[in-house]
Write a protein that holds these residues in place. Structure first.
Motif, short mmCIF file in Angstrom:
data_model
loop_
_atom_site.label_atom_id
_atom_site.label_comp_id
_atom_site.label_asym_id
_atom_site.label_seq_id
_atom_site.Cartn_x
_atom_site.Cartn_y
_atom_site.Cartn_z
N LEU A 101 7.93 4.07 -12.12
CA LEU A 101 7.69 2.80 -11.22
C LEU A 101 6.78 3.08 -10.13
O LEU A 101 5.93 1.86 -9.83
CB LEU A 101 8.99 2.93 -10.41
N ALA A 102 6.20 4.34 -9.70
CA ALA A 102 5.13 4.22 -9.07
C ALA A 102 3.62 3.76 -9.65
O ALA A 102 2.89 3.28 -8.93
CB ALA A 102 4.81 5.83 -8.51
N VAL A 131 1.01 -1.33 -0.01
CA VAL A 131 0.08 -0.07 -0.12
C VAL A 131 0.88 1.38 0.05
O VAL A 131 0.60 2.46 -0.60
CB VAL A 131 -1.13 0.04 1.18
N VAL A 132 1.97 1.38 0.66
CA VAL A 132 2.73 2.49 0.84
C VAL A 132 3.80 2.64 -0.22
O VAL A 132 4.27 3.63 -0.41
CB VAL A 132 3.53 2.49 2.29
N THR A 133 3.97 1.56 -0.80
CA THR A 133 5.05 1.87 -1.91
C THR A 133 4.81 2.84 -2.97
O THR A 133 5.58 3.57 -3.39
CB THR A 133 5.57 0.38 -2.56
N PRO A 134 3.51 2.68 -3.55
CA PRO A 134 3.21 3.65 -4.55
C PRO A 134 3.41 5.14 -4.14
O PRO A 134 3.85 6.04 -4.81
CB PRO A 134 1.78 3.40 -5.05
N LEU A 135 2.91 5.20 -2.84
CA LEU A 135 2.98 6.64 -2.19
C LEU A 135 4.62 7.06 -2.17
O LEU A 135 4.82 8.17 -2.28
CB LEU A 135 2.24 6.60 -0.98
N ILE A 148 7.37 -5.83 -4.89
CA ILE A 148 7.30 -4.57 -4.76
C ILE A 148 8.24 -4.12 -3.79
O ILE A 148 8.78 -2.92 -3.89
CB ILE A 148 5.70 -4.48 -4.09
N LEU A 149 8.71 -4.83 -2.89
CA LEU A 149 9.51 -4.47 -1.93
C LEU A 149 11.04 -4.31 -2.69
O LEU A 149 11.83 -3.57 -2.51
CB LEU A 149 9.84 -5.38 -0.83
#
Length: 435
Positions: free
Chosen positions: A210-211, A32-36, A153-154
Motif C-alpha cells: 500500500l505504501a 506526501v505524508v501517506t507513504p511515510l 489516497i486518504l
C-alpha cells in the motif's frame, strides 16, 4: 511526547505558512505524508514481534514494488486497479515471507537479513530501472495532485488504519505482543510463535504494498533510488511514536503522529532559507528531535507517579483547542472586517449613551460572512470537548479493551468532520455577500 510535538509543530507551521490550512495545503500534506505513515505501519508489525526486528529494507522494498509496477504497466500487463493492488500487496507479502523463513529456519539475525535485503534490493532496483522514468497507471493520474482533502489516497490511509485497529482486537495480536515482550513465556504458554512471526511479517508486506502504491501516485512514475529515503525516516517516526524497537509495544496513532511530525519538521524548515545546507539542517532536526524525545520519555514514569489520572485524550483535546485558535488567527484576516466609524465630538446624548451598548448594531457583510464560517468550527470544538469528556468517563468506568474500538471510531469521525468543516470554513469568507 508525539501529541505535544505535533501541536507545537502545527502551530509554528500555520504561523509561518497559513496556506497549510487551505484545501490544497491539507490535500498536498496528505499525499506526501501517506507513504511515510504506511511505511511506518510496515515496520510496526514486524517490530512488535521482537528479536530486534527492524526491517531496514522497507525503503528499497517500496522502491522495488514501484519500479516493477511501472515496468509491468509499460508492458501492458497491469492496467486494472484491482490487479495493481493485488500485485503490490502480494509482492510485499512474498518478500516478507522469505524474510521470516530465513530468520526462523536459517536462524540468521533479523538485522543481518534486513541489511542484506536493503543492499540487494537497492541494486536490483537500478537494474530494473536505471534512471527515473515511466508512467504510472492512468487511474493514478489525479491521485497525486493534492488539490482536495478527500482523495483516494486518504481513503487508502483510513482503510489501512481501520484494518490495523481491527487487527488489534484479535487474539493473534495478543499473541504477537506477548511474543514480542517475552518469546520464551509465549512459547511455554502455547503460542505458535512460528506462525505468529510469519503472519506478522506478511502483514508488514501488505502495508509495504500500500505504501508503494501511494508512493507511485505521489511521483507518477518510477524511481529506483527515492524509495530508499523512507528507511531512515520511517524508523525515526516509529521510535518517535512510542514504539519499542525491542518488541512488544507499538500503536497506530503514535506511529501516525510520528510520521506527521517528521513531515511538519520538513515543512517548517522549508519556510526558512538555509541555502545549500537545507537538507543537512533537516537531517540535523530529525536527529535532534528524536534524541530529545527519547530523553523526555524518561520523565513519563515520574509524570505517571505525580498525576495518576492523566488522560492523553483530554490532553489532546485541550491542545487542539489552543491550536485551533492559532489556526483561526492565521487564516482569517481580521483587519479586513471593516473599520469603525470616526467619533465626531458633539453634545452628549444621555439616553443614547445608556441604551446604545445594549442595542444590536448592524454588522458588515464581511463580519457576517466570518460569523457564518466560524459557527461550524465553534460547534465542532464544543462537540469534541463534550464527547472527549464522555469517553473519558466511560473508559474510567468500563473495560478499556472493549471500548478502544469505539474511542478510535469517534476520534476518527471527529477528525474527518473537523477537516471538512475547516475546508468549508476556508472557502466561506471568499464568497461574495449579496446585498
Amino acid at each position: 511526547m508525539p501529541i505535544t510535538l505535533f501541536f507545537a509543530l502545527l502551530a509554528v507551521a500555520v504561523l509561518r505558512a497559513p496556506s497549510l490550512m487551505s484545501a490544497s495545503g491539507i490535500g498536498a500534506a496528505i499525499i506526501v505524508v501517506t507513504p511515510l505513515i504506511l511505511a511506518t505501519y510496515t515496520l510496526m508489525a514486524s517490530t512488535i514481534s521482537g528479536r530486534g526486528t527492524v526491517d531496514l529494507s522497507v525503503g528499497p522494498l517500496i522502491g522495488f514494488i514501484n519500479v516493477t509496477l511501472i515496468q509491468l504497466h509499460g508492458a501492458g500487463l497491469l492496467e486494472n486497479p484491482i490487479a495493481v493492488f493485488l500485485y503490490c500487496m502480494a509482492v510485499g507479502a512474498l518478500y516478507q515471507l522469505i524474510f521470516s523463513l530465513i530468520v526462523i529456519y536459517v536462524r540468521v539475525q533479523p538485522i543481518i537479513v534486513s541489511l542484506s535485503g536493503y543492499l540487494a534490493l537497492s541494486g536490483i532496483n537500478l537494474v530494473i530501472l536505471p534512471r527515473p522514468g515511466g508512467m504510472a497507471p492512468a487511474f493514478m493520474a489525479e491521485w497525486g495532485y493534492g488539490t482536495s482533502i478527500f482523495s483516494p489516497i486518504l481513503i487508502i490511509l483510513l482503510l489501512a488504519t481501520a484494518a490495523w485497529l481491527l487487527f488489534t482486537a484479535t487474539a493473534f495480536y495478543t499473541h504477537l505482543r506477548l511474543m514480542g515482550s517475552d518469546e520464551r513465556a509465549a512459547y511455554t504458554s502455547g503460542v505458535p510463535i512460528t506462525i505468529v512471526r510469519i503472519g506478522a511479517h506478511m502483514i508488514s508486506g501488505c502495508f509495504a504494498g500500500l505504501a508503494a502504491i501511494c508512493f507511485t501516485a505521489l511521483i507518477s512514475s518510477g524511481d529506483p533510488s527515492q524509495g530508499t529515503t523512507y528507511t531512515l525516516i520511517a524508523v525515526t517516526a516509529l521510535v518517535l511514536g512510542g514504539a519499542s524497537l525491542g518488541g512488544g509495544r507499538g500503536g497506530v496513532f503514535g506511529s501516525a503522529l510520528g510520521a506527521i511530525n517528521l513531515y511538519l519538521i520538513t515543512y517548517v524548515l522549508s519556510t526558512f532559507n538555509f541555502g545549500t545546507v537545507q537538507s543537512f539542517v533537516t537531517n540535523l532536526a530529525y536527529g535532534a528531535i528524536l534524541v530529545i524525545s527519547l530523553l523526555l520519555t524518561l520523565l513519563i514514569p515520574v509524570i505517571q507517579r505525580r498525576i495518576r489520572n492523566f488522560s492523553p485524550l483530554l490532553y489532546f483535546v485541550a491542545l487542539s483547542v489552543v491550536v485551533l485558535g492559532i489556526i483561526l488567527h492565521a487564516i482569517f484576516d481580521y483587519g479586513a472586517l471593516g473599520a469603525a466609524g470616526a467619533i465626531v465630538p458633539g453634545p452628549l446624548d444621555m439616553q443614547a449613551a445608556l441604551t446604545g451598548p445594549l442595542e444590536i448594531a448592524t454588522v458588515s457583510p464581511e463580519t457576517e460572512a466570518l460569523r457564518i464560517a466560524a459557527a461550524p468550527l465553534v460547534l465542532s470544538v464544543l462537540l469534541l470537548i463534550v464527547i472527549a469528556v464522555f469517553v473519558r468517563l466511560a473508559v474510567g468506568q468500563s473495560n478499556r479493551r472493549t471500548l478502544a474500538p469505539a474511542v478510535a471510531v469517534v476520534v476518527a469521525a471527529l477528525v474527518l468532520a473537523g477537516a471538512y468543516v475547516m475546508a468549508e470554513g476556508v472557502r466561506g469568507p471568499e464568497t461574495e455577500a449579496v446585498e
